[in-house]
Design a protein around this motif. Structure first.
Motif, mmCIF file in Angstrom:
data_model
loop_
_atom_site.group_PDB
_atom_site.id
_atom_site.type_symbol
_atom_site.label_atom_id
_atom_site.label_comp_id
_atom_site.label_asym_id
_atom_site.label_seq_id
_atom_site.Cartn_x
_atom_site.Cartn_y
_atom_site.Cartn_z
ATOM 1 N N HIS A 185 32.920 21.287 48.838
ATOM 2 C CA HIS A 185 32.056 22.544 48.373
ATOM 3 C C HIS A 185 33.028 23.482 48.362
ATOM 4 O O HIS A 185 33.905 23.959 49.159
ATOM 5 N N VAL A 186 33.046 23.983 47.231
ATOM 6 C CA VAL A 186 34.193 25.109 46.936
ATOM 7 C C VAL A 186 33.666 26.572 46.235
ATOM 8 O O VAL A 186 32.520 26.418 45.681
ATOM 9 N N ASP A 187 34.274 27.540 46.487
ATOM 10 C CA ASP A 187 33.709 28.778 45.748
ATOM 11 C C ASP A 187 34.293 28.670 44.214
ATOM 12 O O ASP A 187 33.267 29.074 43.515
ATOM 13 N N VAL A 188 35.379 28.339 44.038
ATOM 14 C CA VAL A 188 35.845 28.081 42.687
ATOM 15 C C VAL A 188 36.425 26.852 42.167
ATOM 16 O O VAL A 188 37.475 26.478 42.928
ATOM 17 N N LEU A 189 35.964 26.207 41.241
ATOM 18 C CA LEU A 189 36.576 25.253 40.838
ATOM 19 C C LEU A 189 37.200 25.362 39.540
ATOM 20 O O LEU A 189 36.715 25.965 38.502
ATOM 21 N N VAL A 190 38.443 25.227 39.346
ATOM 22 C CA VAL A 190 39.153 25.505 38.032
ATOM 23 C C VAL A 190 39.295 24.124 37.587
ATOM 24 O O VAL A 190 40.120 23.419 38.164
ATOM 25 N N GLY A 214 44.784 28.510 33.817
ATOM 26 C CA GLY A 214 44.098 27.796 35.094
ATOM 27 C C GLY A 214 44.873 28.102 36.366
ATOM 28 O O GLY A 214 44.269 28.623 37.379
ATOM 29 N N MET A 215 46.111 28.123 36.264
ATOM 30 C CA MET A 215 46.984 28.091 37.464
ATOM 31 C C MET A 215 46.680 29.772 37.882
ATOM 32 O O MET A 215 46.674 30.211 39.015
ATOM 33 N N ALA A 216 46.618 30.570 36.760
ATOM 34 C CA ALA A 216 46.630 32.026 37.233
ATOM 35 C C ALA A 216 45.104 32.208 37.911
ATOM 36 O O ALA A 216 45.253 33.225 38.833
ATOM 37 N N ALA A 217 44.418 31.754 37.235
ATOM 38 C CA ALA A 217 42.848 31.856 37.838
ATOM 39 C C ALA A 217 43.016 31.373 39.307
ATOM 40 O O ALA A 217 42.166 31.962 40.073
ATOM 41 N N ALA A 218 43.355 30.383 39.632
ATOM 42 C CA ALA A 218 43.323 29.818 40.834
ATOM 43 C C ALA A 218 43.740 30.442 41.788
ATOM 44 O O ALA A 218 43.413 30.973 43.009
ATOM 45 N N ALA A 228 38.806 33.119 48.124
ATOM 46 C CA ALA A 228 38.044 32.098 47.852
ATOM 47 C C ALA A 228 38.503 30.858 48.018
ATOM 48 O O ALA A 228 39.767 30.739 47.783
ATOM 49 N N SER A 229 37.979 29.674 48.363
ATOM 50 C CA SER A 229 38.375 28.424 48.406
ATOM 51 C C SER A 229 38.388 27.805 46.939
ATOM 52 O O SER A 229 37.244 28.081 46.242
ATOM 53 N N VAL A 230 39.400 27.344 46.399
ATOM 54 C CA VAL A 230 39.742 26.775 45.199
ATOM 55 C C VAL A 230 40.162 25.431 45.150
ATOM 56 O O VAL A 230 40.951 24.826 46.019
ATOM 57 N N MET A 231 39.482 24.859 44.016
ATOM 58 C CA MET A 231 40.147 23.494 43.911
ATOM 59 C C MET A 231 40.626 23.734 42.216
ATOM 60 O O MET A 231 39.739 24.021 41.554
ATOM 61 N N ILE A 255 44.120 26.979 47.983
ATOM 62 C CA ILE A 255 44.108 26.234 46.555
ATOM 63 C C ILE A 255 44.215 24.693 47.147
ATOM 64 O O ILE A 255 45.406 24.429 47.688
ATOM 65 N N GLU A 256 43.207 23.772 46.726
ATOM 66 C CA GLU A 256 43.512 22.512 46.940
ATOM 67 C C GLU A 256 43.927 21.981 45.335
ATOM 68 O O GLU A 256 43.105 22.171 44.720
#
Lengths: 86, 425, 973
Positions: C184-189, C196-200, C208-211, C247-248
């Motif tokens: 369950h993540v806030d933002v999935l990139v 993508g890396m910059a967004a994460a 935000a929790s990010v994957m 970030i995961e």
């Protein structure tokens, strides 16, 4: 998988629910004619758009819910406990 | 009547075109939309096109339009898993689907289009004694009707499908199966194109991208009225006979004529894997595990399951479908874990309360339905088309489909396919 | 095999060990191989070498291998094209795994790799296949031939089947396992390139929790094969990702599908040793799609020759794996990527014989195959240019444009729109506000611009996610009510003009996996398959392993050309999930198929019970001899485990109202201490379930149901109480798991139970048939028992607290040893109930059986105001009864048991069927139940039953359903 916003449990995966179909009223079993009764048993509006239906949170709080859902987008715009108004 | 193709297909034709590099003639024309036809058929899938073809070929009725809001075969006809069989549960079901299978077997030469019918044999697995009992029931009904159908045991199943885990150590042990040797698969697109090409050769008009937006009903004469024609996105068409062959959208089209139906539209999903070398000959179905699988001549495994749990006109796919499907396929054939799903899709099914179709007249005179095909419509296409054409051509309901009338729901005469067709592809 | 044919096995691998120094370059700054870790594997059975970090194909290419597969239809040799996951010619078999993406999968020590479509047994010449047969095998050729005679089609078909592509499915289950995980993540990139890396990083920076999911083995996207500027930025961005605890990162993983409400399928590969793949199911509040761009091949004659590759492939080979893709190259470039490829190749020592610049109107016409030497017909030798000149080379690199992989966006409801300026389809404006796009997928820009845009999008996605979470915490929980949107979407990236290049003046391959050429497509379009969907279905273009990622836009362009429409008018096909294929193993995960067991099941198994899987439960079918079990019950006493029976505890003053509504019979006057049998119907009058309900105490009832119907009855009861009659004062609790249930049956059951329940007065007067008592049994309190008789014998059904079930079971056997007490299983019970003519719902009834048809006339009480199914049943009665009737049946030949499911026939007309049949040990003859047409239902009628072998045998319709003790004297004893 769509989320069903259960009023008790919050948004939950649709797989937790059992779908019972369009909400429909059971005719008076004494007064109903055969066509009226079979209309209730078998006929459905089956609209492409907003519809009001019953869902059962069978793997959750087990509430029966009245759900307004759009059958093309599967968007749900309201979800209340069924029968709560009576 | 024989179809009059501009050019017949044959091996020699293939060679000649290969040598000359000439284009083939158009498979069907793009005719002008007339303002009036004798018959308007809504839906250019296998049912609509077969109806048009048999109207022309068997009844000489060629002033016919088949209208569709998309392209030919873009609905259920292009989305199903193309399984053919006739081992139904009820005598009326068996007779009807057997007629369809007969027509399918000779369809390539009738249409001069190779529809690639592949006779594979069809296995419906039984994982408990109650489904084994139902298989025996079906086998016996089938045999009374002269259909090749028998209950076989795990050893015979293993011989037919060596990858199958027929041991008794599994959660859903395989106790037996209903084996139906005439069953098989077919190229569904070819069937649609073959009917379209043949119907076109008789002068039938096929109008793609022509959405029906309304149905004109004259109610001056009676309470329920008489059909006058249809409104389309490209203008009105008048016709004394209008046929609804729109499967998942059947309720919406019928509602335009004021005819209510006992139909609920559910999505049905399917998926295909990457190809591997041939290893699976028969079509394998498990009702208990809600899965059916066949391997195409291209080497792909084609999977299907039961309809989605809730009514919807959305054709979006779901992950839970794939997850359940994969789990169940691996219960049956555990060594397939490394095979990969390449693509998934969904179609819409018009489910009826008794898992049987609705063919014939409605309270609106001239407005006919060929709907309620649920998950078994493709295999029925030829026989349904033949029956509807016969109804229009002769004015009489063919005996073969008499039990599938709309009025049965008002009269409480439901057909007993509920037991077998629920997941019985 | 003819002398000119070609076998993959014949490829020179003499230089395979050590890796060909001629092909492996000196160390490159961005290389991903570990030169200190050489690996050995095999290729078509011969030893091969590579380094850690090599893909299968890069290792082989470094050893000089140029051909990795044969094409589907014409068996043309295929080499490297994209050097990425989607490379259509690089699917290989690895051990038991078919269709492995050889240009993506990293090589491992000991791998056995082999080519898939190589057909060493293919006896005809490649030249013949290509040029002689090929012209007759146009798209859909099979639809036009093998039509007549039809009896020959199966023979043709068996030949066609041999052309099936792909590897071999494993015959043995794999030892590796697969797994699943929820997130369950806030933002999935989706996509770990610069944007993508910059967004994460930007999303994580605001909490935000990010994957962050990247398809390749490392983050970086195209930065990885760039120059110093790109590599520096890559290091910087990777450091920023590493420094963000929110970030995961999942690499070698792919966001492969987006389903409703951002239910995301993430396929994680090579998770742990022994775990091949893991399916991560992520519910992402917002999704950022940063999938980048896929380079598009150019359509021209010979474009599938080994040695023709895309500019990104050349750059990846040189910069990631230090492999020299050729010695003399022609580069056809329409963009900066092509120019960079030329520079990289030059840097790697490849001679650039010609840079053909599309921006100056230059063109290439065809690639020519070698006519001599080892590469004969298998590789590129020269290129014919637009000016007619022929340039010798062994490498042709094309850089003619891009495809935006909008797959995830389409799954979110967006439809791509053709942008003639950019010469590619681009995202439309149909995205839900929980899905964002950034990077090359969206538009053009310098790397810095992409990074800046990614950051903006990452922040917006995090803010949007925050807004959604807040909304969900409030009472306004209806999904879709997205009015309180987060911050506005960042402005889209601009596009820069790009030459529109799809096909040269010659025809070439459009779909490499399916062997479909531009000529095929034009022919099909002229034949009438003019919509892109029809074209796809007829020619199978885009239906192969890459699913259109390389092919779709070229196919659309060729179709547009053939029909005189623009690409925009032609439109594109729908990208269907998944984006990348998912294994059945990953989709299935670990197999969780639980089965319910009663507290006594272990005892049954330890005592030789044959297991019977019955719905959710596993039960003892019998303990060796079911007929002996029957005889023992009929003469002594037996016990059976009936725990799976459904049980509902009902409490409250209005329970009789509920029972009256559910059951077809009357319940108002059920006295305390009494039990009654009831049948439930649906509102269609069809039998739905049956069972007994007992009145245990004041306002307290227990309802039993069939085991398979337990859940449905609970649902029905709850539905009635929740919606139709919320005013009824009733509590319902399912108590199946609370009790172990044991039926004690037989003439000695009273004696046996008396020993274990001494306080209970079991005398017939005190505890009569169809009564219920609370009891202490074998010292266990809290039990209740009812006196009923499914078997037809005097019997007591004991319901004891589940944890004491085994104790009571064993106590019954110990105490009853002298009485001959023995266990009996489901089979013996079925025989005895059939002897008694009791129906089993679902076996002796089906989906249309009314209560009247099932012989339950005696039970139905139409004078009740209401009950489920009442009107339908009333109408059945009005019509004079059902059309078919359940009856007792006995074969005239009592030694013969017609199998259940056999049909009763008159000639070829079916007049009924057998639903239950057994040999009765009690009566010494065969007995049955079945349906017959009403006109045949009177006692004494003889009907034919058709046996499975086709012979017929007569059966007699009996007066009673019960074959044994129809008066019920034994159970009332």
């Amino acid at each position: 998988m769509i989320l069903v916003p259960c009023p008790h449990c919050g948004p939950r995966n649709a797989s937790e629910f059992r779908y019972l179909g369009e909400e429909r009223a059971r005719p008076d079993p004494v007064a109903a004619t055969p066509p009226e009764w079979r209309q209730y048993l078998y006929r459905r509006t089956n609209p492409a758009g907003w519809t009001t239906e019953t869902w059962h949170h069978s793997s959750g709080c087990r509430a029966f819910l009245t759900v307004e859902r759009h059958t093309v987008t599967n968007e749900i715009r309201s979800c209340t406990v069924a029968g709560a108004h009576t | 009547m024989k179809a009059r193709f501009p050019q017949r297909f044959s091996a020699w034709g293939l060679v000649r075109h290969g040598l000359t590099g000439d284009d083939w003639p158009k498979v069907w024309r793009s005719p002008e939309l007339r303002r009036s036809y004798d018959v308007v058929i809504i839906g250019a899938g296998v049912h609509g096109l077969a109806t048009a073809y048999y109207l022309a070929a068997r009844h000489g009725i060629t002033n016919v339009a088949v209208v569709d809001r998309g392209y030919v075969g873009g609905g259920g006809s292009g989305r199903n898993t193309a399984i053919l069989r006739s081992n139904y549960l009820t005598p009326e079901g068996v007779a009807f689907y057997d007629r369809s299978l007969q027509l399918y077997r000779n369809l390539s030469s009738e249409l001069n289009f190779n529809v690639m019918f592949s006779r594979r044999g069809h296995l419906t697995l039984a994982h408990n004694d109650s489904s084994l009992r139902t298989m025996r029931w079906r086998a016996e009904v089938n045999k009374v009707a002269g259909i090749d159908s028998e209950v076989i045991g795990p050893d015979e199943i293993k011989r037919l499908v060596p990858m199958m885990d027929t041991s008794d150590r599994t959660r859903y042990p395989i106790l037996g199966a209903l084996y139906h040797p005439p069953g098989g698969i077919i190229r569904h697109d070819a069937v649609v194109w073959g009917y379209a090409r043949a119907a076109d050769s008789f002068g039938v008009h096929i109008h793609q991208n022509t959405e029906v937006t309304g149905i004109d009903v004259d109610v001056s004469g009676g309470t329920t009225g008489r059909v006058r024609g249809v409104q389309t996105a490209r203008g009105p068409i008048s016709a004394p006979v209008v046929v609804n062959c729109t499967a998942g959208w059947a309720s919406l089209i019928s509602a335009m004529a004021g005819v209510g139906l006992p139909i609920i539209t559910h999505p049905l999903q399917a998926a295909v894997t990457e190809p591997v070398k041939m290893f699976l000959d028969p079509v394998v179905v498990s009702g208990t595990l809600h899965v059916y699988v066949s391997q195409t001549d291209r080497g792909e495994l084609v999977f299907g399951a039961s309809v989605d749990p809730f009514a919807s006109y959305s054709m979006r796919s779901s992950l839970e479908f794939l997850e359940e499907l994969a789990g169940h396929v691996l219960q049956l054939m555990p060594s397939l874990a490394t095979m990969r799903v390449l693509r998934q899709w969904a179609g819409l099914c018009d489910m009826t309360p008794d898992y049987s179709p609705i063919i014939g007249v409605t309270p609106v005179e001239g407005f006919l339905v060929d709907v309620g095909w649920g998950t078994y419509g493709f295999k029925a296409g030829p026989a349904a088309g033949e029956a509807v054409a016969s109804l229009i051509g002769t004015g009489r309901v063919p005996e073969l489909v008499a039990g599938f009338d709309l009025a049965r729901f008002d009269d409480g005469r439901l057909v007993g396919e509920k037991g077998a067709a629920a997941v019985g592809h | 095999m003819t002398g000119t044919s070609f076998r993959l096995e014949d490829r020179p691998l003499r230089n395979a060990a050590p890796p060909n120094p001629g092909r492996r370059l000196d160390p490159r700054p961005g290389e991903v191989i570990d030169r200190s870790a050489p690996l050995s594997f095999t290729w078509n059975g011969r030893p091969a070498q590579g380094f850690e970090g090599d893909t299968i194909v890069s290792a082989l290419a470094a050893s000089g291998v140029r051909v990795f597969s044969r094409s589907l239809k014409y068996h043309r040799p295929r080499g490297l094209l994209t050097a990425s996951f989607h490379d259509p010619g690089c699917l290989v078999q690895v051990d038991d795994e078919p269709n492995v993406r050889g240009a993506h999968r990293r090589v491992e020590a000991g791998m056995r790799v082999s080519a898939q479509n190589a057909w060493p047994s293919l006896r005809f010449d490649v030249k013949a296949a290509n040029q002689l047969v090929g012209r007759f095998l146009g798209p859909g050729f099979y639809y036009k031939t093998f039509i007549a005679p039809e009896r020959l089609w199966p023979a043709y078909e068996s030949v066609l089947k041999r052309f099936a592509a792909g590897g071999r499915a494993s015959a043995e289950p794999s030892h590796d396992s697969y797994d699943k995980r929820y997130a369950h993540v806030d933002v999935l990139v989706a996509g770990g390139g610069p944007a993508g890396m910059a967004a994460a990083v930007a999303a994580a920076a605001v909490g935000a929790s990010v994957m962050l999911v990247e398809e390749e083995y490392e983050l970086g996207g195209h930065l990885r094969w760039g120059g110093k500027r790109e590599l520096d930025l890559l290091a910087e961005q990777r450091a920023a990702v590493d420094a963000s605890p929110g970030i995961e990162v999942l690499t070698n993983s792919v966001v492969t599908a987006r389903y409703d409400d951002n239910w995301m399928a993430v396929l994680q590969r090579s998770v742990f040793p022994g775990v091949r793949e893991r399916l991560v199911k992520a519910r992402a509040t917002t999704v950022v799609v940063a999938a980048g761009l896929i380079e598009r091949p150019y359509v021209f004659a010979g474009n599938d020759l080994p040695g023709v590759m895309l500019s990104t492939a050349a750059r990846r080979l040189v910069n990631l794996w230090a492999v020299k893709p050729g010695t003399r190259a022609v580069v056809f470039s329409a963009n900066a990527e092509g120019d960079a490829a030329a520079a990289d190749l030059e840097d790697a020592g490849v001679e650039i014989t010609r840079l053909v610049d599309a921006r100056r109107g230059e063109n290439i016409v065809r690639a020519l195959a070698a006519r001599h030497g080892a590469a004969r017909r298998t590789g590129l030798s020269a290129v014919e240019l637009g000016d007619g000149s022929i340039v010798e080379c062994d490498l042709l690199v094309t850089a003619i444009g891009w495809t935006a992989p909008t797959s995830l966006l389409n799954m979110a409801g967006d439809r791509p729109v053709y942008d003639p300026t950019a010469a590619r389809f681009r995202p439309g404006d149909g995205l839900p506000d929980s899905v964002f796009v950034t990077g090359g997928l969206l538009g053009d820009g310098t790397v810095d611009e992409l990074v800046a845009h990614g950051s903006d999008v990452g922040r917006a996605a995090a803010a949007r996610s925050d807004a959604r979470s807040v909304r969900q915490d409030r009472s306004d929980r209806a999904a879709g009510a997205d009015d309180d949107a987060g911050p506005a979407r960042p402005a889209p990236l601009p596009v820069v003009p790009h030459p529109a290049l799809f096909r040269s003046t010659t025809h070439g391959i459009v779909d490499y996996s399916e062997d479909v050429s531009s000529k095929d497509l034009i022919g099909a379009a002229h034949e009438g398959y003019e919509s892109v969907e029809l074209l796809k279905r007829f020619t199978t273009v885009t239906m192969g392993s890459a699913q259109g990622k390389l092919e779709t836009v070229n196919a659309v362009a060729v179709l547009a050309e053939a029909t005189g429409r623009t690409i925009g008018e032609t439109g594109t096909t729908v990208w269907r999930p998944p984006y990348a294929p998912m294994s059945l193993g990953a989709l299935a995960g670990r197999q969780f198929e639980p089965v319910r067991r009663s507290p006594m099941q272990g005892w049954h198994e330890a005592h030789g019970a044959r297991p019977l899987v019955a719905g959710a439960w596993i039960r003892p079918d019998h303990y060796g001899d079911p007929e002996a079990e029957v005889r023992n019950v009929r003469t002594n006493v037996g016990i059976i485990d009936v725990t799976p029976l459904g049980k509902l505890d009902l409490r409250g003053p209005d329970v009789p109202l509920l029972l009256n509504l559910l059951y077809v019979n009357k319940w108002s006057k059920l006295a305390e201490g009494a039990v009654r049998y009831g049948v439930m119907c649906g509102d269609d009058g069809v039998v739905f379930d049956d069972g007994v309900t007992g009145h245990l105490g004041p306002d307290h009832y227990v309802m039993s149901t069939t085991s398979s119907g337990a859940e449905a009855v609970l649902n029905l009861v709850e539905h009635v109480l929740a919606t139709d009659h919320p005013e009824w004062r009733i509590h319902v609790t399912p108590v199946v798991g609370d009790y172990a249930s044991i039926n004690v049956a037989g003439p000695d059951s009273r004696a046996l139970l008396g020993r274990l329940a001494p306080e209970l007065d079991l005398s017939p007067g005190a505890f009569a048939y169809m009564q219920v008592r609370s009891a202490t049994i074998a010292g266990v309190t809290g039990c209740f028992t009812w006196r009923i008789g499914f078997t037809g014998e005097l019997s007591y059904e004991l319901h004891v607290p589940a944890d004491r079930g085994l104790h009571v079971w064993e106590a019954l056997l110990d105490t009853g040893r002298d009485l001959g007490c023995a266990p009996f299983g489901v089979e013996a019970q079925r025989i005895m109930r059939l002897e008694k003519g009791h129906l089993i719902v679902g076996q002796d009834s089906d989906g249309l059986t009314s209560a009247y048809a099932a012989g339950l006339d005696w039970l139905v009480k139409p004078d009740k105001t209401d009950f489920l199914g009442k009107p339908e049943l009333a109408w059945v009665a009005e019509r004079g009864g059902p059309t078919a009737q359940l009856v007792g049946l006995q074969p005239v030949d009592g030694t013969l048991v017609p199998p259940e499911g056999c049909q009763l026939v008159e000639g070829t007309t079916i007049v009924g069927r057998i639903t239950s049949s057994r040999m009765s040990p009690t009566l010494g003859r065969s007995i049955g139940l079945g349906y017959v047409d009403r006109r045949l239902a009177s006692a004494g009628t003889v009907v034919s039953v058709r046996l499975p072998d086709g012979t017929e045998t007569p059966v007699t319709v009996m007066a009673d359903l019960a074959h044994f003790d129809p008066e019920g004297r034994r159970l009332r004893a």
